[in-house]
Enzyme design. Structure first.
Site, PDB file in Angstrom:
ATOM      1  N   ALA A  29       0.852  -1.188   0.000  1.00  0.00           N
ATOM      2  CA  ALA A  29       0.000   0.000   0.000  1.00  0.00           C
ATOM      3  C   ALA A  29       0.884   1.233   0.000  1.00  0.00           C
ATOM      4  O   ALA A  29       1.519   1.547   1.006  1.00  0.00           O
ATOM      5  CB  ALA A  29      -0.923  -0.008   1.221  1.00  0.00           C
ATOM      6  N   GLU A  30       0.937   1.908  -1.131  1.00  0.00           N
ATOM      7  CA  GLU A  30       1.860   3.037  -1.261  1.00  0.00           C
ATOM      8  C   GLU A  30       1.434   4.238  -0.437  1.00  0.00           C
ATOM      9  O   GLU A  30       2.263   4.960   0.110  1.00  0.00           O
ATOM     10  CB  GLU A  30       2.013   3.435  -2.732  1.00  0.00           C
ATOM     11  N   GLN A  46       8.091   0.906  -5.564  1.00  0.00           N
ATOM     12  CA  GLN A  46       8.736  -0.149  -6.354  1.00  0.00           C
ATOM     13  C   GLN A  46       8.984   0.239  -7.817  1.00  0.00           C
ATOM     14  O   GLN A  46      10.022  -0.063  -8.376  1.00  0.00           O
ATOM     15  CB  GLN A  46       7.888  -1.415  -6.268  1.00  0.00           C
ATOM     16  N   PHE A  47       8.011   0.908  -8.395  1.00  0.00           N
ATOM     17  CA  PHE A  47       8.166   1.414  -9.766  1.00  0.00           C
ATOM     18  C   PHE A  47       7.442   2.758  -9.863  1.00  0.00           C
ATOM     19  O   PHE A  47       6.411   2.973  -9.210  1.00  0.00           O
ATOM     20  CB  PHE A  47       7.551   0.452 -10.795  1.00  0.00           C
ATOM     21  N   ASP A  48       7.975   3.607 -10.758  1.00  0.00           N
ATOM     22  CA  ASP A  48       7.394   4.921 -11.017  1.00  0.00           C
ATOM     23  C   ASP A  48       5.870   4.940 -11.124  1.00  0.00           C
ATOM     24  O   ASP A  48       5.196   5.782 -10.552  1.00  0.00           O
ATOM     25  CB  ASP A  48       7.999   5.478 -12.317  1.00  0.00           C
ATOM     26  N   GLY A  49       5.328   3.964 -11.851  1.00  0.00           N
ATOM     27  CA  GLY A  49       3.889   3.965 -12.100  1.00  0.00           C
ATOM     28  C   GLY A  49       3.058   3.666 -10.859  1.00  0.00           C
ATOM     29  O   GLY A  49       1.830   3.791 -10.895  1.00  0.00           O
ATOM     30  N   PHE A  50       3.713   3.290  -9.775  1.00  0.00           N
ATOM     31  CA  PHE A  50       2.968   2.941  -8.563  1.00  0.00           C
ATOM     32  C   PHE A  50       3.087   4.001  -7.480  1.00  0.00           C
ATOM     33  O   PHE A  50       2.752   3.774  -6.326  1.00  0.00           O
ATOM     34  CB  PHE A  50       3.421   1.569  -8.037  1.00  0.00           C
ATOM     35  N   PRO A 108      -0.865   5.941  -5.984  1.00  0.00           N
ATOM     36  CA  PRO A 108      -1.674   5.759  -4.768  1.00  0.00           C
ATOM     37  C   PRO A 108      -1.162   6.617  -3.607  1.00  0.00           C
ATOM     38  O   PRO A 108      -1.909   6.884  -2.667  1.00  0.00           O
ATOM     39  CB  PRO A 108      -1.527   4.265  -4.459  1.00  0.00           C
ATOM     40  N   HIS A 158       5.677   0.556 -15.632  1.00  0.00           N
ATOM     41  CA  HIS A 158       7.024   0.306 -15.125  1.00  0.00           C
ATOM     42  C   HIS A 158       8.068   1.167 -15.847  1.00  0.00           C
ATOM     43  O   HIS A 158       9.254   0.884 -15.762  1.00  0.00           O
ATOM     44  CB  HIS A 158       7.399  -1.170 -15.296  1.00  0.00           C
TER      45      HIS A 158
HETATM   46  C1  LIG Z   1       0.095  -0.163  -6.831  1.00  0.00           C
HETATM   47  C2  LIG Z   1       1.135  -1.182  -7.107  1.00  0.00           C
HETATM   48  N1  LIG Z   1       2.175  -1.303  -6.274  1.00  0.00           N
HETATM   49  C3  LIG Z   1       3.135  -2.209  -6.513  1.00  0.00           C
HETATM   50  C4  LIG Z   1       3.070  -3.027  -7.601  1.00  0.00           C
HETATM   51  C5  LIG Z   1       4.172  -4.022  -7.876  1.00  0.00           C
HETATM   52  N2  LIG Z   1       3.682  -5.373  -7.659  1.00  0.00           N
HETATM   53  C6  LIG Z   1       3.225  -6.110  -8.691  1.00  0.00           C
HETATM   54  S1  LIG Z   1       2.586  -7.548  -8.184  1.00  0.00           S
HETATM   55  C7  LIG Z   1       2.926  -7.221  -6.567  1.00  0.00           C
HETATM   56  C8  LIG Z   1       2.532  -8.213  -5.528  1.00  0.00           C
HETATM   57  C9  LIG Z   1       1.097  -8.561  -5.634  1.00  0.00           C
HETATM   58  O1  LIG Z   1       0.780  -9.526  -4.701  1.00  0.00           O
HETATM   59  P1  LIG Z   1      -0.679 -10.137  -4.631  1.00  0.00           P
HETATM   60  O2  LIG Z   1      -1.682  -9.055  -4.551  1.00  0.00           O
HETATM   61  O3  LIG Z   1      -0.659 -11.136  -3.542  1.00  0.00           O
HETATM   62  O4  LIG Z   1      -0.896 -10.854  -6.038  1.00  0.00           O
HETATM   63  P2  LIG Z   1      -0.029 -12.018  -6.694  1.00  0.00           P
HETATM   64  O5  LIG Z   1       1.039 -11.352  -7.488  1.00  0.00           O
HETATM   65  O6  LIG Z   1       0.498 -12.863  -5.611  1.00  0.00           O
HETATM   66  O7  LIG Z   1      -0.945 -12.732  -7.593  1.00  0.00           O
HETATM   67  C10 LIG Z   1       3.543  -5.981  -6.446  1.00  0.00           C
HETATM   68  C11 LIG Z   1       4.019  -5.404  -5.187  1.00  0.00           C
HETATM   69  C12 LIG Z   1       1.968  -2.858  -8.460  1.00  0.00           C
HETATM   70  N3  LIG Z   1       1.830  -3.601  -9.560  1.00  0.00           N
HETATM   71  N4  LIG Z   1       1.017  -1.944  -8.197  1.00  0.00           N
END
Ligand SMILES: Cc1ncc(C[n+]2csc(CCOP(=O)(O)OP(=O)(O)O)c2C)c(N)n1
Ligand SMILES: [Mg+2]
Lengths: 368, 324
Positions: free
Chosen positions: B59-60, B82-86, B89, B129
């Site tokens: 949770a950003e 983690q990445f610019d696009g995130f 939030p 990303h």
């Molecule tokens: C808002 C946001 N923050 C960070 C990310 C990077 N990210 C991609 S998948 C992931 C983990 C997701 O975990 P979960 O919700 O359990 O789904 P799963 O990948 O295990 O299916 C993260 C941190 C993202 N895509 N979107």
């Protein structure tokens, strides 16, 4: 290490392939239906393995494998009517398959030829959403629309255990609850959010969160295709009847890496993987249909052949997938004509035309 | 001296900062056990423990919002998005809280928060990303934004950012993470004012190329490949901009091409063009030109080589500037 779903886990087919009763949920399948489920699971695993291999061979930039989650995805998708909309994350290849999205189409986003790839309405399957949690609110809004249309229609939205922490997901729960929105929150708890185990997201089982928002939550064995279908069917019936949302936590396991960029050996044990391997979603169906005479070795062999053919189809079609034309990046940014888009597109076309060695000058294929 | 990648240089800088100041924390998704998806925080949890290197929930808004509280309590959180696009939030927390609390408290509250963001494109990634979101934040008073272009700067700038009393957005050009250079990891920390200084990285007399982060190498390559005598300036700080250095350069060369990955429309190039035009109106031989991303969402990876400014695009703009 979370392997056991606890006493509240709804299960109808054990890992050993034995049918068991549950006081609240039941689903009877005929032989054809069993065979369909088995075939779907095998095809999805094959699709996933093929895409992973294509990434290794440089044909895809990335792939997010769904290995281990096939039953959760197939079971939930089969519970839905074809007209009912699914809102996936980026890992719902099993649902896409059931909804008839050509696996090759799925590859485009991961190959980098498109940001979407299919028409959500055509398959009742929304576009993949990479920003974690965003789609949960979209699904609630869509369900509110169905409600206003007077349609007895359910909506299903996928998210992960990690996503359960996002503010948007909490807001989606609130909006769904106060609106009695006909939505099923389908959380695939695969125990990991990249490298973070479930304990980094929650201190109570995820399905119990629903109570705090005022709607029911159920934990189902996500590796049991029968139980998932039964539980999601019940949740959808509730939604269609105007009785509001349900949270379904499918307790499952991400058998592979988070994505092909990830190295899970850095953060989890092989013992955990081994323990979950014994709960494989496909093995138990095979055990059941073989033991009960629904399928014989010949038929299983035919399924293998069809899976092999799917793999070959994906391989050749992926390699043949053309790069988009450069000017295509200007298409569909807006619904109506736009002067900046027109100007920049014209500039790019003229600029690229100035290169005699267009492709090596970074123009890619299909210039002009 | 050690040969470090940019990722390792930032990692080393963070470790030094954490050793020197027990109030410094690192927090974000996957930054602990995994060491971050780019391994920029690799080894930090092992050295400093889970109390100081926190694997946050996904949770950003939570990452930045809790960082605000930690800063109020005297800690200095270094947050990783983690990445610019995130980062979006967390947009609310960054723009309505982080950026304003020092002002609203009449200086009583320091927002000593660093927000590290792997940024920009060029790595063949999927959507969200490859973004360059600097303009949204440069538009927000109260934030400082810096971006290193090489391992030497990265090692120093991350420590300066952590030491700074104001909130600093630290954009890391992810496609340059693996480029190596000799870094003096024992070097004393230069004064914080240096963090906001641009640097002339190549002297020239015909035109100035102003760039930052991932585009510095692109512009240096363009300058080296060209027969004209091009000056390259690495902005390093995007908010505030070091206008003195930029204006001094443009006053000498008479021409300025600003190069960034972000879309040109509403981008920082526009801000720079306006400021430079005002300061150098009589020295300019040509209008300030901009080379940047097109005014479309970052395209699918197979088109990013066309979207991103490259050597040819930079030199095409130089051609136009010279033709005036
Ligand atoms: C808002 C946001 N923050 C960070 C990310 C990077 N990210 C991609 S998948 C992931 C983990 C997701 O975990 P979960 O919700 O359990 O789904 P799963 O990948 O295990 O299916 C993260 C941190 C993202 N895509 N979107
Ligand atoms: Mg997960």
């Amino acid at each position: 290490m979370a392997v056991d779903g606890g006493p509240e886990l709804v299960q109808l087919l054990t890992p050993e392939g034995v049918l068991v009763e549950h006081p609240d949920f039941a689903l009877a399948l005929d032989d054809d239906e069993w065979r369909t489920r088995y075939e779907h699971l095998v095809m999805v695993r094959r699709l996933d393995a093929e895409a992973t291999a294509l990434q290794r061979h440089g044909e895809l930039g990335l792939w997010a494998p769904c290995q281990g989650q096939e039953a959760a995805q197939v079971g939930a998708a089969l519970a839905m009517r074809p007209t009912e909309r699914i809102f996936p994350t980026y890992r719902e290849h099993g649902m896409a398959y059931v909804r008839g999205v050509d696996p090759v189409t799925l590859l485009g986003l991961f190959r980098g030829t498109t940001l979407g790839g299919w028409d959500p309405a055509e398959h009742g399957f929304n576009l993949y959403t990479i920003v974690i949690g965003d789609q949960t609110l979209h699904a609630v809004g869509y369900a509110m629309g169905a409600q206003r249309d007077g349609a007895a229609e359910g909506v299903l939205v996928c998210f992960g255990d990690g996503a359960s922490s996002q503010g948007d997901v909490a807001e989606a729960f609130v909006y769904a609850a106060v609106n009695d929105a006909p939505v099923v929150f389908f959380c695939q708890n695969n125990q990991w959010a990249i490298s973070e185990p479930l304990e980094r997201q929650t201190r109570i089982p995820l399905f119990k969160r629903a109570a705090g928002y005022g709607f029911p939550g159920v934990r189902v064995d996500g590796n049991d295709v029968l139980a998932v279908q039964a539980v999601v069917t019940a949740a959808l019936e509730r939604a269609r009847a105007g009785r509001g949302p349900t949270l379904v936590e499918a307790f499952t396991y991400r058998m592979g890496a988070h994505t092909t960029s990830d190295d899970p050996t850095r953060y989890r044990t092989t013992a955990e993987g081994e323990a979950w391997r014994l709960k494989d979603p496909i093995e138990r169906v095979r055990a059941h249909i073989v033991r009960s005479g629904i399928a014989d070795a010949a038929w299983l062999g035919e399924v293998e052949q069809r899976a092999e053919a799917l793999g070959e189809h994906m391989r050749s079609a992926c390699r043949a997938m053309p790069d988009p034309a450069p000017a295509s990046m200007f298409e569909h940014v807006y619904a109506d004509a736009h002067p900046v888009i027109d100007r920049e597109r014209q500039w790019l076309v003229t600029y690229l035309a100035g290169f005699t060695d267009a492709p090596t000058a970074g123009a890619g294929a299909g210039v002009g | 001296m050690a040969v470090l990648t940019m990722a390792k240089a930032i990692n080393t800088g963070l470790a030094v900062a954490m050793r020197e100041d027990p109030k410094v924390l690192v927090m974000g998704e996957d930054v602990g056990r995994l060491g971050g998806v780019f391994r920029v925080t690799d080894g930090l949890q092992a050295e400093f423990g889970e109390e100081r290197v926190i694997d946050t929930p996904l949770a950003e808004s939570g990452i930045i919002g809790t960082a605000v509280g930690l800063a109020m309590r005297g800690y200095a959180p270094v947050c990783e998005i983690q990445f610019d696009g995130f980062i979006f939030p967390a947009f609310d927390q960054i723009t309505t809280q982080v950026a304003r609390l020092h002002l609203r408290s009449d200086g009583a509250l320091c927002m000593r928060v660093v927000i590290r963001v792997p940024s920009g494109g060029g790595i063949g990634a999927v959507e969200h990303h490859s973004e360059s979101p600097e303009a949204y934040f440069a538009h927000t008073p109260g934030l400082r934004i810096v971006t290193p272009s090489n391992p030497v700067d990265a090692f120093t700038m991350i420590r300066q950012a952590v030491a700074h009393p104001d909130p600093v957005l630290f954009l890391e050009p992810k496609r340059r993470y693996w480029e190596k250079a000799e870094v003096d990891v024992t070097a004393a920390l230069p004064p914080s004012i240096d963090l906001f200084r641009a640097r002339v990285v190549r002297r020239g007399s015909d035109a100035t190329l102003l760039c930052w982060g991932p585009m510095v190498r692109t512009c240096l390559e363009a300058a080296q490949a060209d027969t004209r005598d091009l000056e390259v300036v690495d902005a390093r700080s995007l908010a505030p901009l070091d206008l003195a250095t930029i204006v001094e350069s443009v006053a000498r060369t008479g021409r300025l091409v600003v190069v960034h990955e972000a879309p040109v429309t509403g981008g920082l190039g526009a801000e720079i063009a306006a400021a430079v035009t005002e300061a150098c109106f009589y020295q300019l031989e040509a209008p300030v030109l901009r080379v940047g991303g097109f005014s479309v969402p970052y395209p699918p990876a197979r088109l990013e080589d066309i979207y991103l400014p490259d050597l040819d695009r930079v030199l095409e703009a130089v051609d136009r500037a010279m033709a005036y």
